[in-house]
Design a protein around this motif. Structure first.
Motif, short mmCIF file in Angstrom:
data_model
loop_
_atom_site.label_atom_id
_atom_site.label_comp_id
_atom_site.label_asym_id
_atom_site.label_seq_id
_atom_site.Cartn_x
_atom_site.Cartn_y
_atom_site.Cartn_z
N ALA A 76 -41.29 20.05 -14.41
CA ALA A 76 -40.45 18.96 -13.90
C ALA A 76 -39.53 18.44 -15.00
O ALA A 76 -38.39 18.10 -14.74
CB ALA A 76 -41.33 17.83 -13.37
N ASP A 105 -33.32 18.13 -14.09
CA ASP A 105 -33.09 16.73 -13.73
C ASP A 105 -34.24 16.23 -12.86
O ASP A 105 -34.73 16.94 -11.99
CB ASP A 105 -31.77 16.60 -12.95
CG ASP A 105 -30.56 16.80 -13.85
OD1 ASP A 105 -30.73 17.23 -15.01
OD2 ASP A 105 -29.44 16.53 -13.39
N SER A 122 -36.38 14.42 -9.87
CA SER A 122 -36.12 14.34 -8.43
C SER A 122 -35.79 12.91 -8.02
O SER A 122 -36.33 11.97 -8.61
CB SER A 122 -37.35 14.76 -7.64
OG SER A 122 -37.86 15.94 -8.14
N THR A 137 -28.68 11.42 -9.87
CA THR A 137 -30.11 11.73 -9.57
C THR A 137 -30.32 12.99 -8.72
O THR A 137 -31.46 13.32 -8.40
CB THR A 137 -30.90 10.57 -8.92
OG1 THR A 137 -30.51 10.43 -7.54
CG2 THR A 137 -30.75 9.26 -9.64
N PHE A 138 -29.25 13.69 -8.33
CA PHE A 138 -29.44 14.83 -7.43
C PHE A 138 -29.54 16.19 -8.13
O PHE A 138 -29.75 17.21 -7.48
CB PHE A 138 -28.34 14.86 -6.35
CG PHE A 138 -28.42 13.68 -5.42
CD1 PHE A 138 -29.65 13.12 -5.10
CD2 PHE A 138 -27.29 13.13 -4.87
CE1 PHE A 138 -29.75 12.02 -4.26
CE2 PHE A 138 -27.37 12.03 -4.02
CZ PHE A 138 -28.60 11.47 -3.71
N GLY A 139 -29.36 16.21 -9.43
CA GLY A 139 -29.59 17.46 -10.17
C GLY A 139 -28.61 18.57 -9.90
O GLY A 139 -28.95 19.74 -10.08
N SER A 158 -27.10 23.18 -12.10
CA SER A 158 -28.33 22.51 -11.69
C SER A 158 -28.61 21.23 -12.48
O SER A 158 -29.75 20.97 -12.85
CB SER A 158 -29.51 23.47 -11.82
OG SER A 158 -29.69 23.83 -13.18
#
Ligand SMILES: *[C@@H]1O[C@H](CO)[C@@H](O)[C@H](O)[C@H]1NC(C)=O
Ligand SMILES: *[C@@H]1O[C@H](CO)[C@@H](O)[C@H](O)[C@H]1NC(C)=O
Length: 215
Positions: free
Chosen positions: A18, A22, A24, A88-90, A172
């Motif tokens: 994780a 970025d 989740s 925050t969406f990577g 990503s």
């Protein structure tokens, strides 16, 4: 006892996975508030009540970047800095324009894997694996071909067609970062000492001086 150790091991394994990309999102959206003075890993969210449709919109990727520069390429990036809604969406994206023989010089994205497709023209693309082998993996791409550049590895794209070339890339991370090797090594501020670079590149300080003068 053994099963508890196994559980801890599994937790550690998933944590490191994780942490390698970025985080989740924990809510529907967290539109970046560029005015916030608070420094966090990412960007602070705007109050959801103040969020507008425009926060999720970027306009302008139909426009060609200006490729009249030393390398003959231009990257138009759409990261969290240009599109607040992708905080925050990577993910992020970019348009890359190439003059004939233009080069997107060897660089890395410290925080993102990149997937790229050719919209116009043909590109010679490649990446180099890490020091265990330093293997160069290359391919010539035609319109519609898709190629992936693994996270952190040095990669490049060169226009090998007669006309202009255009590529679209997905990355990503909301903030992939770019380290252009030549600029970082020979154009740092202040300079890395010439002795260090001469030894690293197995050459003399005059050669280093000449290269540094270009960056
Ligand atoms: C890329 O193109 C944009 C838009 O034409 C221009 O403002 C920018 O200076 C160019 N960047 C480089 C590195 O040439
Ligand atoms: C592209 O950039 C060059 C060099 O900075 C500049 O001279 C030229 O006017 C620019 N072209 C456009 C269309 O903006």
């Amino acid at each position: 006892m053994a099963s508890r150790l196994l559980l801890v091991g599994l937790l550690l394994a998933t944590c490191s996975l994780a942490l390698a990309s970025d985080p989740s999102p924990l809510q529907d959206f967290c539109v970046a508030d560029p005015m916030s003075k608070v420094l966090v890993n990412g960007v602070i969210c705007k109050d959801p009540k103040d969020v507008k449709a425009e926060d999720f919109l970027f306009r302008g990727l139909q426009r060609m970047g200006n490729t009249s520069n030393a390398v003959g390429s231009n990257v138009t990036a759409v990261t969290v800095n240009e599109l607040a809604g992708l905080n925050t969406f990577g993910i992020s994206m970019a348009r890359i324009d190439f003059a004939p023989w233009g080069l997107n010089a060897p660089h890395t994205h410290p925080r993102a894997t990149e997937i790229l497709t050719v919209i116009e023209g043909s590109l010679l693309v490649g990446f180099v694996t890490s020091n265990t082998e330093n293997r160069l993996i290359t391919k010539v791409l035609q319109k519609g071909d898709v190629f992936v550049f693994p996270q952190g590895l040095i990669h490049f794209q060169q226009n090998v067609g007669k006309g202009y070339a255009v590529a679209i890339a997905g990355l990503s991370s909301q903030n992939p970062g770019v380290i252009t090797i030549a600029n970082a090594v020979f154009g740092s501020n202040p300079d890395i000492s010439r002795d260090i670079l001469a030894k690293a590149f197995q050459t003399n300080v005059n050669v280093i001086k000449q290269i540094q003068s270009k960056f």
